[in-house]
Design a protein around this motif. Structure first.
Motif, mmCIF file in Angstrom:
data_model
loop_
_atom_site.group_PDB
_atom_site.id
_atom_site.type_symbol
_atom_site.label_atom_id
_atom_site.label_comp_id
_atom_site.label_asym_id
_atom_site.label_seq_id
_atom_site.Cartn_x
_atom_site.Cartn_y
_atom_site.Cartn_z
ATOM 1 N N TRP B 174 1.712 8.329 2.881
ATOM 2 C CA TRP B 174 1.859 8.755 1.478
ATOM 3 C C TRP B 174 1.560 10.235 1.312
ATOM 4 N N THR B 175 0.661 10.756 2.140
ATOM 5 C CA THR B 175 0.378 12.186 2.100
ATOM 6 C C THR B 175 0.495 12.703 3.527
ATOM 7 N N SER B 176 0.464 14.024 3.688
ATOM 8 C CA SER B 176 0.482 14.534 5.050
ATOM 9 C C SER B 176 -0.632 15.549 5.220
ATOM 10 N N GLY B 177 -1.497 15.320 6.194
ATOM 11 C CA GLY B 177 -2.600 16.219 6.488
ATOM 12 C C GLY B 177 -3.561 16.316 5.317
ATOM 13 N N ASP B 178 -3.958 17.520 5.003
ATOM 14 C CA ASP B 178 -4.935 17.736 3.939
ATOM 15 C C ASP B 178 -4.259 18.011 2.604
ATOM 16 N N ARG B 179 -2.962 17.795 2.538
ATOM 17 C CA ARG B 179 -2.249 18.144 1.314
ATOM 18 C C ARG B 179 -1.901 16.906 0.504
ATOM 19 N N LEU B 181 0.049 17.831 -2.655
ATOM 20 C CA LEU B 181 1.302 18.405 -3.152
ATOM 21 C C LEU B 181 2.378 18.288 -2.077
ATOM 22 N N ALA B 182 3.633 18.190 -2.524
ATOM 23 C CA ALA B 182 4.771 18.114 -1.605
ATOM 24 C C ALA B 182 4.739 16.849 -0.765
ATOM 25 N N THR B 183 4.097 15.787 -1.266
ATOM 26 C CA THR B 183 4.099 14.504 -0.563
ATOM 27 C C THR B 183 4.562 13.416 -1.537
ATOM 28 N N PRO B 184 4.903 12.232 -1.006
ATOM 29 C CA PRO B 184 5.297 11.131 -1.894
ATOM 30 C C PRO B 184 4.227 10.811 -2.936
ATOM 31 N N LEU B 185 2.944 10.899 -2.548
ATOM 32 C CA LEU B 185 1.877 10.563 -3.494
ATOM 33 C C LEU B 185 1.946 11.446 -4.740
ATOM 34 N N ALA B 186 2.193 12.745 -4.535
ATOM 35 C CA ALA B 186 2.266 13.664 -5.669
ATOM 36 C C ALA B 186 3.428 13.301 -6.587
ATOM 37 N N VAL B 187 4.579 12.944 -5.993
ATOM 38 C CA VAL B 187 5.742 12.606 -6.807
ATOM 39 C C VAL B 187 5.478 11.334 -7.613
ATOM 40 N N VAL B 188 4.907 10.307 -6.948
ATOM 41 C CA VAL B 188 4.628 9.052 -7.656
ATOM 42 C C VAL B 188 3.595 9.285 -8.752
ATOM 43 N N CYS B 189 2.621 10.130 -8.448
ATOM 44 C CA CYS B 189 1.590 10.463 -9.431
ATOM 45 C C CYS B 189 2.227 11.141 -10.652
ATOM 46 N N GLY B 190 3.155 12.060 -10.412
ATOM 47 C CA GLY B 190 3.844 12.734 -11.506
ATOM 48 C C GLY B 190 4.709 11.780 -12.302
ATOM 49 N N VAL B 257 13.035 15.671 -11.736
ATOM 50 C CA VAL B 257 12.136 16.769 -12.055
ATOM 51 C C VAL B 257 10.855 16.698 -11.229
ATOM 52 N N ASN B 258 10.242 15.505 -11.179
ATOM 53 C CA ASN B 258 8.988 15.366 -10.440
ATOM 54 C C ASN B 258 9.190 15.600 -8.948
ATOM 55 N N ALA B 259 10.301 15.051 -8.411
ATOM 56 C CA ALA B 259 10.557 15.229 -6.984
ATOM 57 C C ALA B 259 10.774 16.698 -6.654
ATOM 58 N N GLU B 260 11.392 17.426 -7.593
ATOM 59 C CA GLU B 260 11.666 18.841 -7.340
ATOM 60 C C GLU B 260 10.409 19.694 -7.486
ATOM 61 N N SER B 264 8.816 17.666 -1.864
ATOM 62 C CA SER B 264 9.397 18.574 -0.881
ATOM 63 C C SER B 264 10.788 18.044 -0.546
ATOM 64 N N THR B 265 11.414 18.635 0.475
ATOM 65 C CA THR B 265 12.747 18.149 0.844
ATOM 66 C C THR B 265 12.688 16.718 1.375
ATOM 67 N N ASP B 266 11.489 16.275 1.805
ATOM 68 C CA ASP B 266 11.367 14.909 2.317
ATOM 69 C C ASP B 266 11.178 13.885 1.210
ATOM 70 N N THR B 267 11.018 14.342 -0.020
ATOM 71 C CA THR B 267 10.798 13.382 -1.108
ATOM 72 C C THR B 267 11.953 13.407 -2.098
ATOM 73 N N ARG B 268 13.113 13.954 -1.668
ATOM 74 C CA ARG B 268 14.237 14.037 -2.597
ATOM 75 C C ARG B 268 14.689 12.647 -3.039
ATOM 76 N N MET B 269 14.905 12.501 -4.348
ATOM 77 C CA MET B 269 15.374 11.225 -4.876
ATOM 78 C C MET B 269 16.860 11.356 -5.200
ATOM 79 N N ILE B 270 17.469 10.236 -5.626
ATOM 80 C CA ILE B 270 18.912 10.258 -5.822
ATOM 81 C C ILE B 270 19.303 11.221 -6.952
ATOM 82 N N GLY B 271 18.418 11.352 -7.945
ATOM 83 C CA GLY B 271 18.687 12.301 -9.024
ATOM 84 C C GLY B 271 18.841 13.721 -8.500
#
Lengths: 266, 315
Positions: B174-179, B181-190, B257-260, B264-271
């Motif tokens: 869901w996240t990567s390393g110490d971040r 932001l720019a992870t799936p968790l951030a997008v779902v949170c948004g 909007v949230n994915a953008e 990151s480029t790894d969390t791009r959604m169909i929108g």
């Protein structure tokens, strides 16, 4: 175990308040960062306190122009959607007619459709017709997606109206127009106002549909979107904070007035 | 103008009686065209700017050609196949993120709706205002605020790091390393944050209608608070759960909007794909096909969901 019992009894309240905090946290951040003095182009990290942005809210090129375009579009979209939506709501509640089911689904579908689908399809229409994208295409789109919400808001109010009030008016020799203007409209007014407020908020804040159909016209949400790429000026936070405060003040004032009126009646 | 009947006129023999319709008004003889005049402008607007574009979009999706030479309808259905085989990860991601956000909204939103409906007392109106008020600040500005909240050096991330939550989420992907932001968790949170009010308001509406005496009755019959909730409150709030779920899932699945902003480029959604294809790549047939698939998928899911959950009257 009094502590455990207390926790148990208030678990819902604690969880609810935590959610409320989650909902309000970004607004707190927006407000605090409207007093920031960022070092780079982006206003994401706290540097030092400053009221520069509040003293010069229009100091960013293009922002206040975009704000004025958004306001104009929101006002016209509100007027258009409220007018058309109220007419539909009255027709749906007061009359029986053919194709009622199809009318209902035509009103329901725009609310059940992802914005990006409506945005993309509307753009294909405009492209096919060779329409010039800009103020008018945005306005057309906004009236389209606000309409259904107005219908729902007004319909709820008109449905809960006591039809005997209007019958009473007619018994007292009021003509149809007089009955409508003096009885029906005042009773339906809160529903119409709620629909109009909703339409205004939806139109003013819309980004996805606007992004597709705006051409080179920049509304306020489009400006914010662009600045997320180029660098976010502090003034954006000033506008965000001001809008939040105005909204809360308006709602609280109307609540106080409403309470007072109710008390007078009682 | 909507006018009223002086006295209910006898229904015309031609129209069949509608026994179970909620409208009490019998049809009028005079002004039989009035409803059509009232409906005409609004419906015309919806037909021309909502229904017709859907048809244009469907037709665009089976065209071939280029921007320079123009497009022609060639019934090139392979566009659909190509679009699906290239972008199925983004489709899948949209469904996953939207589902996660919807479940989170339900879990977070239910206690707050319950609190407003039953426990808030004289604070009810104030809390209600606080739930709605964020709507009036542009959602883009509020989404950008999450960049500050979840910043790499911010207190949230360092706290999650200290209690080793980030190790777990990292392991889950869901996240990567110490971040964050720019992870799936951030997008779902948004996504959760943005659509939470759409869950709370319908939940509140259906909870508020519940007669409090039912709770007392359940208690009198020796139901524990948990049983009361499971057997009485929750089933009675089902209409709110259904419409809240739809109002959250549908916009979340189409959101970009949230994915953008938070991803990151790894969390791009169909929108994101539809937006890029339409506005930057200018590949209209592919974009139209993707948008059409999204629409069809959502309508299908919504229909199935409503069938299962059994609430028909949503409007």
């Amino acid at each position: 175990m009094p502590v455990v019992n207390w926790l148990k009894r208030h678990l819902v309240v604690i969880a609810g308040l935590l959610t409320l905090g989650y909902l309000l946290l970004p607004n707190v951040v927006v407000t605090v960062f409207s007093f920031n003095k960022p070092k780079g182009r982006f206003n994401y990290e706290w540097q030092q306190f400053s009221t520069d942005a509040w003293k010069d809210p229009c100091g960013v090129a293009g922002m206040c122009d975009s704000l004025s375009i958004s306001l104009q579009i929101a006002i016209w979209a509100t007027i258009g959607a409220t007018l058309l939506g109220t007419m539909i709501a009255f027709a749906l509640v007061r009359y029986r007619f053919r194709a009622r089911g199809s009318v209902n689904s035509l009103i329901f579908l725009p609310m059940a459709m992802p914005e990006v689908v409506m945005a993309a399809s509307l753009l294909t229409l405009f492209l096919n017709l060779g329409a010039q994208l800009g103020f008018w295409t945005i306005l057309i789109a906004h009236i389209m997606f606000c309409l259904s919400f107005v219908v729902v808001a007004v319909k709820a109010r008109v449905l809960s109206m006591d039809p005997r009030l209007e019958q009473a008016a007619q018994d007292l020799y009021a003509g149809p127009a007089q009955t409508f203007l003096r009885v029906t409209l005042p009773i339906a007014a809160p529903g119409i106002a709620a629909g109009a407020m909703l339409a205004f908020a939806l139109s003013f804040d819309d980004f996805i549909i606007t992004n597709f159909n705006a051409g080179s016209t920049v509304t306020f949400p489009m400006f914010v979107w662009g600045s997320a790429q180029r660098g976010t000026p502090v003034q954006i936070n000033v506008i965000g904070t001001a809008m939040f405060l105005i909204a809360v003040l308006l709602v609280l004032t109307s609540m106080v007035i409403g309470n007072r009126r109710n008390r007078q009646k009682a | 103008m909507a006018t009223l009947t002086e006295a209910p006129p006898p229904p015309p023999p031609a129209s069949p009686p509608a026994p179970s319709a909620p409208e009490k008004k019998p049809p009028r003889k005079r002004g039989r065209l009035t409803p059509y005049w009232l409906l005409l402008p609004g419906l015309l607007w919806l037909v021309v700017f909502f229904a017709l574009p859907m048809i244009y979009q469907a037709s665009t999706s089976v065209q071939t050609g280029s921007l320079e030479e123009g497009y022609k309808v060639t019934w090139h259905l392979a566009t659909y196949w190509d679009a699906l085989s290239e972008y199925w990860p983004q489709f899948l991601r949209s469904v996953l993120y939207a589902t996660a956000a919807t479940v989170l909204c339900l879990v977070l939103g239910y206690p707050l709706a319950y609190l407003i409906a039953f426990r808030a007392g004289r604070w009810r109106n104030l809390i209600m205002v606080l739930v709605i008020a964020p709507f009036f600040t542009s959602f883009l500005i509020r989404t950008l605020a999450w960049k500050t909240i979840l910043a790499d050096s911010g207190p949230v991330v360092s706290f999650l790091n200290t209690v080793h939550v980030l190790d777990v989420t990292d392991w889950l992907g869901w996240t990567s390393g110490d971040r964050v932001l720019a992870t799936p968790l951030a997008v779902v949170c948004g996504l959760t944050y943005n659509f939470l009010p759409f869950m709370i308001l319908p939940l509140y509406t259906s909870l508020e209608r519940i007669d409090v005496r039912l709770h007392e009755a359940a208690g009198d019959l020796y139901a524990t608070p948990l049983t009361t909730f499971r057997k009485v409150t929750f089933p009675l709030s089902m209409p709110g759960v259904v419409s809240g779920t739809l109002l959250t899932f549908i916009p979340a699945a189409g959101d970009y909007v949230n994915a953008e902003l938070l991803g990151s480029t790894d969390t791009r959604m169909i929108g994101n794909v539809i937006q890029t294809q339409f506005l930057r790549v200018l590949d209209y047939p592919t974009a139209a096909a993707l948008s059409f698939i999204l629409m069809a998928a959502i309508l299908l899911m919504v229909t199935l969901y409503i069938r299962r959950a059994g609430t028909e009257d949503l409007v």
